[in-house]
Motif scaffolding. Sequence first.
Motif, PDB file in Angstrom:
ATOM      1  N   UNK A 100      46.506  45.708  35.127  1.00 18.56           N
ATOM      2  CA  UNK A 100      46.832  46.289  36.429  1.00 18.56           C
ATOM      3  C   UNK A 100      47.338  45.214  37.386  1.00 18.56           C
ATOM      4  N   UNK A 101      46.828  43.999  37.226  1.00 15.41           N
ATOM      5  CA  UNK A 101      47.235  42.899  38.112  1.00 15.41           C
ATOM      6  C   UNK A 101      48.720  42.590  37.973  1.00 15.41           C
ATOM      7  N   UNK A 102      49.205  42.480  36.727  1.00 19.57           N
ATOM      8  CA  UNK A 102      50.624  42.163  36.536  1.00 19.57           C
ATOM      9  C   UNK A 102      51.509  43.334  36.971  1.00 19.57           C
ATOM     10  N   UNK A 103      51.076  44.558  36.703  1.00 16.92           N
ATOM     11  CA  UNK A 103      51.860  45.710  37.141  1.00 16.92           C
ATOM     12  C   UNK A 103      51.984  45.728  38.671  1.00 16.92           C
ATOM     13  N   UNK A 124      50.671  37.079  35.276  1.00 16.27           N
ATOM     14  CA  UNK A 124      51.028  38.194  34.410  1.00 16.27           C
ATOM     15  C   UNK A 124      51.389  37.735  33.015  1.00 16.27           C
ATOM     16  N   UNK A 125      52.112  36.612  32.917  1.00 14.08           N
ATOM     17  CA  UNK A 125      52.497  36.069  31.614  1.00 14.08           C
ATOM     18  C   UNK A 125      51.258  35.688  30.805  1.00 14.08           C
ATOM     19  N   UNK A 126      50.280  35.066  31.475  1.00 11.01           N
ATOM     20  CA  UNK A 126      49.036  34.669  30.796  1.00 11.01           C
ATOM     21  C   UNK A 126      48.293  35.906  30.286  1.00 11.01           C
ATOM     22  N   UNK A 127      48.221  36.935  31.144  1.00  9.40           N
ATOM     23  CA  UNK A 127      47.507  38.159  30.767  1.00  9.40           C
ATOM     24  C   UNK A 127      48.198  38.861  29.607  1.00  9.40           C
ATOM     25  N   UNK A 275      39.421  34.839  34.153  1.00 13.93           N
ATOM     26  CA  UNK A 275      39.524  33.585  34.901  1.00 13.93           C
ATOM     27  C   UNK A 275      40.871  33.477  35.610  1.00 13.93           C
ATOM     28  N   UNK A 276      41.943  33.925  34.940  1.00 14.84           N
ATOM     29  CA  UNK A 276      43.282  33.886  35.544  1.00 14.84           C
ATOM     30  C   UNK A 276      43.329  34.744  36.798  1.00 14.84           C
TER      31      UNK A 276
END
Length: 301
Positions: A100-103, A124-127, A275-276
């Motif tokens: 949901x964070x990257x979206x 978002x890339x990390x997730x 953590x991210x």
Amino acid sequence: MWNNTIFRLHFIVFLWGFTAILGKLISADAATLVFYRTGFAAIFLFLYFRFVKKQSIRIPQKRILQFLGVGVFIGFHWLLFFLSIKKSNVSITLSCMSLATIFTSFIEPIFYKRKLDWLEVLLGFIIVCCMGVIFQTQFQYMWGIFYGILCAFLGSCFSVFNGKLYGKASAGNIIFYEIVGSWLILSFFYICTGQISEIVKINSQDLALVLLLASFFTAFPMYVSVELMKYISPFTLILTVNLEPVYGIVLAYFIFGQSEHMGSLFYIAALVMLLAIIINGIMKAKRRKTLAQNELKATKL
């Protein structure tokens, strides 16, 4: 006062994390579950506002339609949430919620007309990389992951649209009409598919669990979360809500046993995602503080 507020905040996040547990315990299909959850939650909220708070739910018709429309997103969000649980398990579904964070990082700039935040893009890339690891190691839960990703997307849409409507009416009225909107879209689904008779097939045990889900785990925490906004910042709320998957995964691990025991790579990827998100929140808070201090200095000059 502050310690009590933080305790209440963590308590409602714990309750949200427990909704996934109830979703797995309830044997009814996801659509029936959400139909009853939203219907009962709307009734509980109406009774509370009408007879306890003595608060009117009357608002302009234009606003009602807006709130009902946004409620459609949360209705489908919950539907996909429980579909994901039933097609996989609690741990997989709650891990998908991290997307949901990257979206939000891509949807929010469009509606709020701001520049893309590259810190959020990196996050978002990390997730996405972590979700790739989870997908590869848990491929047998492909449909559960698919529904979980869609669930996270609709949850992001709901948050962004809800933010645009904040302040247009009292928080209680907004929550009430959004949940009614969720119930209406499920009712429309049953009417259009001719499956209205399926609703009455829910057994007594499931009905009791849904009543608990709708009251203590839906209406109550949603209302309390709005009340807490008087005492805490949105950042504190969002940062604490990120602990929902932690509470849910830990509870599922001890309640359901082997079906929730995942490989070590899953837990490493889930931990990195968490953590991210927390680091991103902390850096954003520092950035806002620095910006506010610079603006204050500029006004003094």
